[in-house]
Structures are given as structure tokens and as C-alpha cells.
Design a protein around this motif. Structure first.
Motif, PDB file in Angstrom:
ATOM      1  N   PRO A  53     -13.591   9.889  17.318  1.00 41.11           N
ATOM      2  CA  PRO A  53     -12.521   9.563  16.363  1.00 41.11           C
ATOM      3  C   PRO A  53     -12.837   8.236  15.679  1.00 41.11           C
ATOM      4  O   PRO A  53     -13.455   7.353  16.292  1.00 41.11           O
ATOM      5  CB  PRO A  53     -11.286   9.443  17.253  1.00 41.11           C
ATOM      6  N   THR A  54     -12.406   8.130  14.429  1.00 39.69           N
ATOM      7  CA  THR A  54     -12.682   6.889  13.691  1.00 39.69           C
ATOM      8  C   THR A  54     -11.440   6.411  12.948  1.00 39.69           C
ATOM      9  O   THR A  54     -10.510   7.188  12.705  1.00 39.69           O
ATOM     10  CB  THR A  54     -13.805   7.092  12.644  1.00 39.69           C
ATOM     11  N   ARG A  55     -11.462   5.163  12.611  1.00 38.65           N
ATOM     12  CA  ARG A  55     -10.426   4.582  11.761  1.00 38.65           C
ATOM     13  C   ARG A  55     -11.161   3.981  10.563  1.00 38.65           C
ATOM     14  O   ARG A  55     -12.101   3.201  10.732  1.00 38.65           O
ATOM     15  CB  ARG A  55      -9.687   3.496  12.561  1.00 38.65           C
ATOM     16  N   GLN A  56     -10.713   4.376   9.380  1.00 36.11           N
ATOM     17  CA  GLN A  56     -11.416   3.934   8.184  1.00 36.11           C
ATOM     18  C   GLN A  56     -10.554   2.945   7.413  1.00 36.11           C
ATOM     19  O   GLN A  56      -9.384   3.213   7.160  1.00 36.11           O
ATOM     20  CB  GLN A  56     -11.728   5.145   7.297  1.00 36.11           C
ATOM     21  N   TYR A  57     -11.163   1.818   7.067  1.00 35.92           N
ATOM     22  CA  TYR A  57     -10.443   0.776   6.325  1.00 35.92           C
ATOM     23  C   TYR A  57     -10.974   0.760   4.898  1.00 35.92           C
ATOM     24  O   TYR A  57     -12.138   0.407   4.680  1.00 35.92           O
ATOM     25  CB  TYR A  57     -10.634  -0.581   7.002  1.00 35.92           C
ATOM     26  N   HIS A  58     -10.106   1.111   3.979  1.00 35.93           N
ATOM     27  CA  HIS A  58     -10.548   1.245   2.588  1.00 35.93           C
ATOM     28  C   HIS A  58     -10.317  -0.046   1.824  1.00 35.93           C
ATOM     29  O   HIS A  58      -9.315  -0.742   2.052  1.00 35.93           O
ATOM     30  CB  HIS A  58      -9.806   2.396   1.910  1.00 35.93           C
ATOM     31  N   GLN A  59     -11.208  -0.324   0.905  1.00 36.99           N
ATOM     32  CA  GLN A  59     -11.134  -1.534   0.096  1.00 36.99           C
ATOM     33  C   GLN A  59      -9.835  -1.527  -0.726  1.00 36.99           C
ATOM     34  O   GLN A  59      -9.333  -0.455  -1.089  1.00 36.99           O
ATOM     35  CB  GLN A  59     -12.356  -1.564  -0.825  1.00 36.99           C
ATOM     36  N   VAL A  60      -9.283  -2.717  -0.980  1.00 37.77           N
ATOM     37  CA  VAL A  60      -8.039  -2.788  -1.765  1.00 37.77           C
ATOM     38  C   VAL A  60      -8.265  -2.231  -3.178  1.00 37.77           C
ATOM     39  O   VAL A  60      -9.382  -2.295  -3.703  1.00 37.77           O
ATOM     40  CB  VAL A  60      -7.499  -4.236  -1.882  1.00 37.77           C
ATOM     41  N   THR A  61      -7.208  -1.678  -3.729  1.00 35.94           N
ATOM     42  CA  THR A  61      -7.309  -1.117  -5.096  1.00 35.94           C
ATOM     43  C   THR A  61      -6.244  -1.727  -6.009  1.00 35.94           C
ATOM     44  O   THR A  61      -5.870  -1.151  -7.001  1.00 35.94           O
ATOM     45  CB  THR A  61      -7.119   0.412  -5.061  1.00 35.94           C
ATOM     46  N   ASP A  62      -5.712  -2.907  -5.572  1.00 35.69           N
ATOM     47  CA  ASP A  62      -4.607  -3.482  -6.359  1.00 35.69           C
ATOM     48  C   ASP A  62      -5.069  -4.543  -7.358  1.00 35.69           C
ATOM     49  O   ASP A  62      -4.267  -5.334  -7.840  1.00 35.69           O
ATOM     50  CB  ASP A  62      -3.542  -4.061  -5.408  1.00 35.69           C
ATOM     51  N   GLY A  63      -6.356  -4.586  -7.645  1.00 34.89           N
ATOM     52  CA  GLY A  63      -6.849  -5.511  -8.664  1.00 34.89           C
ATOM     53  C   GLY A  63      -7.236  -6.881  -8.118  1.00 34.89           C
ATOM     54  O   GLY A  63      -7.732  -7.724  -8.844  1.00 34.89           O
ATOM     55  N   ARG A  64      -7.000  -7.093  -6.798  1.00 30.87           N
ATOM     56  CA  ARG A  64      -7.382  -8.371  -6.185  1.00 30.87           C
ATOM     57  C   ARG A  64      -8.906  -8.524  -6.178  1.00 30.87           C
ATOM     58  O   ARG A  64      -9.626  -7.520  -6.243  1.00 30.87           O
ATOM     59  CB  ARG A  64      -6.910  -8.346  -4.726  1.00 30.87           C
ATOM     60  N   VAL A  65      -9.375  -9.767  -6.083  1.00 21.84           N
ATOM     61  CA  VAL A  65     -10.825  -9.966  -5.936  1.00 21.84           C
ATOM     62  C   VAL A  65     -11.226  -9.387  -4.581  1.00 21.84           C
ATOM     63  O   VAL A  65     -10.622  -9.695  -3.555  1.00 21.84           O
ATOM     64  CB  VAL A  65     -11.174 -11.480  -5.989  1.00 21.84           C
ATOM     65  N   ARG A  66     -12.232  -8.527  -4.595  1.00 22.40           N
ATOM     66  CA  ARG A  66     -12.606  -7.853  -3.356  1.00 22.40           C
ATOM     67  C   ARG A  66     -13.577  -8.701  -2.539  1.00 22.40           C
ATOM     68  O   ARG A  66     -14.581  -9.193  -3.070  1.00 22.40           O
ATOM     69  CB  ARG A  66     -13.265  -6.512  -3.675  1.00 22.40           C
TER      70      ARG A  66
END
Lengths: 703, 92
Positions: free
Chosen positions: A553-566
Motif C-alpha cells: 500500500p502507498t500514500r501519494q502526496y501530490h504537488q500543490v496546484t493553487d499557484g503557490r511557488v512549488r
């Protein structure tokens, strides 16, 4: 409508207009899909629901993950089903087709006008300046079930427009006769099938993607899909009573209006943001328009039914309570009661807020408490219905048909009591017992009818079953649907009543016992793709000293998509999704999900981000200001270094010295697979029932 | 360019939708709704008769109940057939 006065060319012209609408809707969908597939971010819908990194497969399906795209899908499907229904009835139902066309196109006008004038829901809305990349698709929606689940559910909702439109047409033209019954029944059955497929795919998605371990949460949007399903189920049964006995005409007209209104209500719930749900699109401006449409549909239809009471009078009365029509009526009342409970529970937050000023929600146990007893009685009637004859069944006949099912139920009851733990759950025990009753009843019905045919025409018993089924798709398709639903309900009863759920915290190398299984956390895993950091756990599951499964099993953390500097740490601020580790079996499912402890990784990522930010302000930006030509090379160099740093930081998660613990959720659910198997059986049965019989096909061909 | 596309599409739709008006007024044919309703009723009645026969053969209906029901159903079927005949006679 002008065509109803005599000149049929107007009616034909309106039908051609529907075909033209369908062609234009296809064109609209092609344009939007092309924009998604070619990353044309000048379309607002593409920029806000896709990105260059979104896999092509999901770019194709991203259209219906947006409010505006899904409205387009509604209008598109409506134009398709309207075209099919009008093409199928082009030589039939002369009086009511013009009105049905007007109703369907009225609804189509609503949806197209909503897209054009309803605020921010125009799928063709462009943005300026055009962004270089889009914000991406919600990772939760990047799942195979999501490709097909929304279109299926929408097709179910939208298909209900057809029986509704034909019912309104029949009422206006005063043609509530057998021809109307025949056509609407078929359309309703098709809508029911699509709704069923949509609902079950949604459940499957919830089970394998949401990471909470269940397949049904009594979420408002889930409830919104099941309510029209329940009412359409009731309608499919009660319309048979009208067809055979000329009864329940007002009831049937009301049911079809209710099912369509509930389909609209479901669409309203998903779109208005009025109730919180994981499946909803959030706040939007379209809610009031939907409420207005529902109001018009309800008020208009009610007035029409009342004004046609003279032609909706029952031709007969129920002869006996021991008859199929009486059982169908009871079954209808149970389905309505079930729907009323779901309705009350779903809208309770709004009702409570209106009455007390405080919004209260009703959770799963409340729904279970009231729906389970009704579901149990429904299982019983699912078996009784097919055994009864129309008008009345004699005492001797009743004795003859009930004996074996009752014996089977008694044997199942005693067997379950003596040899299993089923007695720990009263309602589950009841469902299993009544399932034995119903399955025996269905087998007996099929067998006796085949035996009767064999006596008169010879042949084998299997051959006789096949001939009977071919000659009566409706009846035998219905039996298969009943069988599928029983299998499904047994799966639900077993998995919900006898599941074991444990949350355990383990470090690499540690083990724990869950029921008969030993769960060992072998090692942490980590990887990343273009969109997410993926932390997982290698698990080994042993049973009786033997290896049972290896799960990851895995947990995936997705990059923000709210326009913040990544940065690197911002991966942990975006959407997080689960990929469960599942070993499915016919007896039970072994389900796992993982919640990794990423505290140390986050800390390191934040330090790295700070260093990058400092380097950016102190070195990169001044250098670019001095020489703007360096912007390109420096940006790509920086991205490369950031990528290497990300790899290095997340690799630390696998460092044995870190010994980061993980919380592992283990669920052992018996018979979950039977839910999916039952659904497939039921859907196949519905398709068989909806398929025109050989007799009908020949007659149509001849005509 | 958008305007050109709009005009072309509009013209195509107008042409297509007006097609029925190019033919003679009486060319469009649909079955008589009365006839269609009676034929659907006949089909439903035949199905009911078959169901009753099956119920009798599988023992749900006693001989006496079946005889009564069968004659009732066949009477209703004959009434539908009579109405069908009359309607067809009127049309021809």
C-alpha cells in the motif's frame, strides 16, 4: 407541437432538429476533448483541470471532472438518448411523440442555456493571458473507475428524461395506453441499468481509492444516485401491474415524475455546494437554476396528473392479497420507504439548519438502523414476487411453491446458527436466511417452468430453460437481476457485519497479529513520478505459517496546484491519495492502507526549500537582473538541482536508521467480492431483460 | 473565421431541419395510435395468457382457478381482437 394539429412534417422536422442538436453536441465534445489532449490552456476548463504532466488517458476524462465539462456531458448524453428514443419511435406513438420531443428539448435548452448564460460554467470560456501550464487534474479522480463512473451515472440520470418525457407526452395527449407503457418501460429499464453500473463503479472507486476501507458511506452524493435508482426499481415493477391489470396508473405516472425529479436533485446536489461531499464540485452559481427547474417539473407534472385523473382511473381492483400485483405493491411501498429514509437523512443538515439554526448531519449508523430492516423485508419479497401468480394464488398452489423455499430458509438458518458466527449479527443472519429462501424460490420457478415445457415439448431441462428464457426475456432477465441483488446484499451483510478493522503502528521489521493473519512491515518504499511523492510499505502477510500475500500500500502526496511557488515541502500541502494493498478473494478481502510518518522528510524538505529560496534571492535573481539571457539556463539548472535534492531527501525515508513508523490500517472483510459479482449478475440480467425478444424483433422486422 | 464557421453550421442545420418540408405533406407515415395501443394490449394479453398457462402447469393455479382465469383472459383477448378487426376494417 404545431405538428400535433395534423401536418406531420413539423414533427419530422423537430426530430431532425434533435438529430442536428446531437451532431452539434458531438462537435462541442470533440472540440473540448481536442483542447484537453493538445494542452490548449487558452480554454479555462483545460487550464484549471489538466496540465502537461497529466497522463493522456486522464486528459481525455478530465472534461467531466469539471463543473462546466460535466454540464456539457449532460447535454451531450441527453441529445444522444433523445436521438435514439425518437429514432426508435419514428413510426410509432404518433400522438405523444411531439410532446415528448418538446419536453426533452425543453430540458436540453435548460442545460445549453445554463452553460451559455449561467455564470462561470461555459466550457468554451477562454482565459488571457494563456498560462504555460494548467493546474492539473485532482489526483483522486485519476483512477480507472473515474473514467467510466461519471458517464455511466450521467447516462442513467439523463436516460430518465426519456420515460419522463414520454409520460408527460402521454398525459398531455391523453394516451395512457398499453403502447405508452411498453415504450416507457424499456427506456426506464435502460436508465436503471446505467444507474446501476454508475453506482457500483462509484462504490468500487471508494473501496480502492479513498483509503478509508469502505464501499458505501451514505455520502449525500452517493445517496443522490441511489434515490432515483430505488424509485425506478419501484416503477419497473409497478408498470407491470398497469400493463397486466390496468391498475396503479396515477402511481406509475407519479413514480416516473419522482425518479426524474430525484435525478435532477442529484445533479443539483453535486453542483450547488449545498451539502458537503467528497464527490461534489463545490460552490457554484448554478444551484438556483436547478432548483427552479425541479420546481417547474414538480409543479407542472403534478398539475398534469391531477388534470388527467379521469383517464388514470384504475380499470380493476386487486382481487386478492395473495397475488403478484399485491406483492408488487408492497415491494413498491418498501422501496418508497427506503427512498424516504435516504432523502430525510441526506437533507437533514438543511432541515435541521432551517428549524434550529444549527446544521446537524446524520451519520452511517443512523442510515443503517432504518434501512437494514427494510432491506431484509425486501429480500423476502424479492423471492415471494416471482412465486405468486397474477390475480390470485390458490391455497394448494401457495403450499406447493412455498414448501421448498421455506425448507431451504430453515436449513440455512439452523446451519448458520450451529456452524458459523452468523448469530452475532441478527440482521445479517436474517439476510442470509431469506437469501436462501429467495434463491431457492428463483431456482424452483425456473426449474418448474422448464419441467412443464419439457413435459409438453420434450428436450433436455437445460434446453427448456434456455427456450423459456429466450421467449420471455423480461421474466428471466428479472430473475437474474433478483439473483444478482441477493448475492450483492449477502456480500454487503457479510462484509459489514463481520469485518475486522485494526489500525496498527509498526516500525520496519515488526509484526502484529490480526485475526488469523500475521502482518509484517518488511520495509518502507519510496518513489516519485511527475506529479507525486509516493511513500509506501512492503508488507508480508502470513497465515498458519504460510505466506498469504505480499502487499504494497502507498500514500501519494501530490504537488500543490493553487499557484503557490512549488518546492519540495509543498508536496505535503497538496492532495494526498491512497493506493490500497488488496488481496481479494471469494471468501474474504485482505485490505491494507498506509499512513507513513513523514515528519523527518518534511523537516528536511523545508530546510532545502529555505536554502533554495535564499539561493534564488541572493544569487539567481541578481544574476538574471544583470543578464536576462541567463534566465532560461539558470531556471533549468535550478530545476535539475531541485530534482536531485528531492530524490536525495525522499531516499532518506528508506534509510534503516530512520526507523520511521507507519500506521497501517488492516481490514479483513468477508465476501466483499460477492458485492461486485452480484452487481455484474444483476446488470447482465437487466441487459437480458431489456433486449428485445425474438418475437418482438421478428415483428419489428416484418413491420 | 468564427463567424464563417457559425454561418456554415447554421446553414447546414437549417437545411437539414427543413428537409421534411421538401416532400409531400402526406409522405410521412406513422402507425395509427389506436391501432398501436390495441396491438400492444393484444401482446400484453397474450403474455398474460401464457403466464397463466405456465402458472397452471407449475402448480400455482388450481384447475378450477385456471379454467376461470383462462376463460376470462381469452374473453378479454377476443374483445381486443374484435376491436382490432373493427379498426382495420374501418381503415381499409
Amino acid at each position: 407541437m404545431i405538428g400535433t394539429r395534423g401536418d406531420r412534417r413539423w414533427v419530422d422536422s423537430s426530430r431532425y432538429a434533435v438529430y442536428a442538436l446531437c451532431a452539434l453536441m458531438v462537435l462541442c465534445v470533440v472540440v473540448i476533448e481536442h483542447a484537453f489532449l493538445t494542452d490548449d490552456f487558452s480554454f479555462n476548463v483545460v487550464a484549471t483541470h489538466s496540465s502537461i504532466e497529466t497522463p493522456t488517458f486522464y486528459k481525455f476524462t478530465a472534461m467531466w471532472s469539471s463543473q462546466e465539462g460535466s454540464l456539457l456531458l449532460w447535454a451531450f448524453i441527453l441529445s444522444v438518448v433523445a436521438t435514439i428514443s425518437l429514432a426508435a419511435t419514428r413510426h410509432r406513438l404518433r400522438d405523444l411523440v411531439p410532446w415528448a420531443t418538446a419536453v426533452m428539448m425543453g430540458i436540453a435548452t435548460f442545460f445549453t442555456a445554463l452553460m451559455l448564460f449561467g455564470g462561470d460554467v461555459n466550457p468554451f470560456q477562454s482565459i488571457s493571458p494563456v498560462p504555460a501550464d494548467g493546474t492539473g487534474l485532482n489526483p483522486l479522480l485519476q483512477h480507472p473507475s473515474m473514467i467510466i463512473h461519471p458517464p455511466m451515472l450521467y447516462t442513467g440520470y439523463v436516460s430518465l428524461t426519456v420515460p419522463f418525457a414520454f409520460a408527460i407526452g402521454a398525459l398531455i395527449s391523453r394516451r395512457v395506453d398499453a403502447a405508452w407503457v411498453k415504450s416507457t418501460r424499456g427506456f426506464a429499464l435502460i436508465a436503471w441499468t446505467f444507474l446501476s453500473i454508475g453506482i457500483i463503479l462509484g462504490s468500487r472507486w471508494s473501496y480502492t481509492e479513498l483509503g478509508w476501507g469502505g464501499y458505501w458511506a451514505w455520502d449525500p452524493v452517493e445517496n443522490a444516485s441511489v434515490m432515483p435508482w430505488l424509485i425506478t426499481t419501484a416503477y419497473i415493477h409497478s408498470i407491470m401491474v398497469q400493463e397486466k391489470r390496468g391498475m396503479l396508473k396515477v402511481w406509475n405516472a407519479s413514480l416516473i415524475v419522482a425518479s426524474f425529479s430525484l435525478a435532477l436533485l442529484g445533479t443539483f446536489l453535486v453542483r450547488s455546494g449545498v451539502l458537503q461531499s467528497i464527490h461534489a464540485f463545490g460552490d457554484s452559481t448554478v444551484g438556483p437554476y436547478f432548483l427552479a427547474l425541479i420546481g417547474v417539473v414538480l409543479i407542472g407534472s403534478t398539475w398534469l396528473i391531477i388534470s388527467r385523473l379521469d383517464i388514470l382511473r384504475s380499470e380493476r381492483k386487486i382481487d386478492s392479497l395473495a397475488s403478484r400485483e399485491a406483492v408488487f405493491l408492497i415491494n413498491n411501498l418498501l422501496l418508497i420507504a427506503l427512498c424516504a429514509i435516504v432523502f430525510w437523512g441526506t437533507f437533514f443538515p438543511l432541515i435541521s439548519e432551517a428549524l434550529t439554526g444549527t446544521r446537524s448531519t446524520l451519520a452511517g449508523p443512523w442510515f443503517d438502523r432504518y434501512t437494514t430492516p427494510i432491506a431484509v423485508v425486501l429480500v423476502l419479497f424479492t423471492g415471494i414476487g416471482p412465486m405468486m401468480s397474477w390475480r390470485r394464488i390458490s391455497m394448494a398452489g401457495a403450499k406447493r411453491v412455498f414448501t421448498w423455499p421455506l425448507i431451504a430458509a430453515a436449513v440455512a438458518f439452523l446451519g448458520l446458527l450451529l456452524f458459523t458466527d452468523a448469530a452475532h449479527s441478527f440482521w445479517a443472519l436474517m439476510i442470509f436466511t431469506l437469501a436462501a429462501f429467495t434463491v431457492t424460490a428463483l431456482v424452483q420457478e425456473t426449474w418448474r417452468a422448464a419441467a412443464a415445457r419439457r413435459r409438453s415439448a420434450g428436450g433436455s431441462i437445460l434446453g427448456s430453460i434456455w427456450i423459456n428464457a429466450k421467449r420471455n426475456h423480461r421474466r428471466y432477465g428479472g430473475y437474474v437481476v433478483h439473483l444478482g441483488l441477493i448475492v450483492l446484499l449477502v456480500g454487503i451483510a457479510a462484509s459489514s457485519s463481520f469485518e475486522t478493522k485494526r489500525d496498527v503502528k509498526l516500525k520496519p521489521g515488526e509484526s502484529t497479529k490480526v485475526d488469523d493473519y500475521t502482518v509484517t512491515y518488511v520495509a518502507p518504499t519510496v518513489s516519485r513520478n511527475d506529479q507525486a511523492l509516493i511513500f509506501g510499505a512492503k508488507l508480508q502477510i502470513d497465515r498458519d505459517g504460510q505466506e498469504f500475500a505480499r502487499l504494497n500500500p502507498t500514500r501519494q502526496y501530490h504537488q500543490v496546484t493553487d499557484g503557490r511557488v512549488r518546492g519540495i515541502a509543498t508536496y505535503f500541502d497538496g492532495e494526498a491519495t491512497s493506493e490500497v494493498g488488496l488481496k481479494a478473494g471469494m471468501r474474504s478481502d485482505f485490505w491494507t492502507s498506509v499512513e507513513p510518518d513523514t515528519t523527518e522528510i518534511r523537516r528536511r524538505a523545508q530546510i532545502a526549500d529555505k536554502r533554495f529560496a535564499a539561493y534564488m534571492t541572493q544569487v539567481v535573481l541578481p544574476a538574471i537582473q544583470r543578464n536576462p539571457e541567463k534566465r532560461g539556463p539558470m531556471s533549468s539548472q535550478l530545476a535539475e538541482v531541485q530534482s536531485l535534492a528531492t530524490d536525495k531527501i525522499i531516499a532518506g525515508y528508506e534509510n534503516p536508521n530512520l526507523e520511521a513508523p507507519v500506521t497501517i490500517r488492516v481490514i479483513i472483510s468477508p465476501m466483499v467480492t460477492w458485492i461486485w459479482v452480484g452487481a455484474v449478475i444483476a446488470i447482465l440480467g437487466a441487459l437480458f431483460a431489456a433486449w428485445p425478444s425474438g418475437l418482438l424483433r421478428r415483428r419489428r422486422k416484418a413491420s | 473565421m468564427t463567424v464563417v464557421w457559425f454561418v456554415v453550421l447554421l446553414a447546414l442545420v437549417a437545411l437539414f431541419v427543413s428537409m421534411p418540408f421538401w416532400r409531400h405533406r402526406a409522405a410521412s407515415s406513422t402507425e395509427d395510435p389506436e391501432l398501436a395501443a390495441l396491438e400492444a394490449a393484444r401482446e400484453a394479453k397474450y403474455r398474460e395468457i401464457r403466464d397463466a398457462e405456465m402458472d397452471h402447469q407449475s402448480g400455482k393455479l388450481s384447475d378450477e382457478d385456471f379454467r376461470q382465469l383462462d376463460s376470462e383472459l381469452k374473453g378479454e383477448a377476443v374483445a381486443i381482437l374484435d376491436r382490432l378487426e373493427a379498426l382495420k376494417g374501418k381503415e381499409s
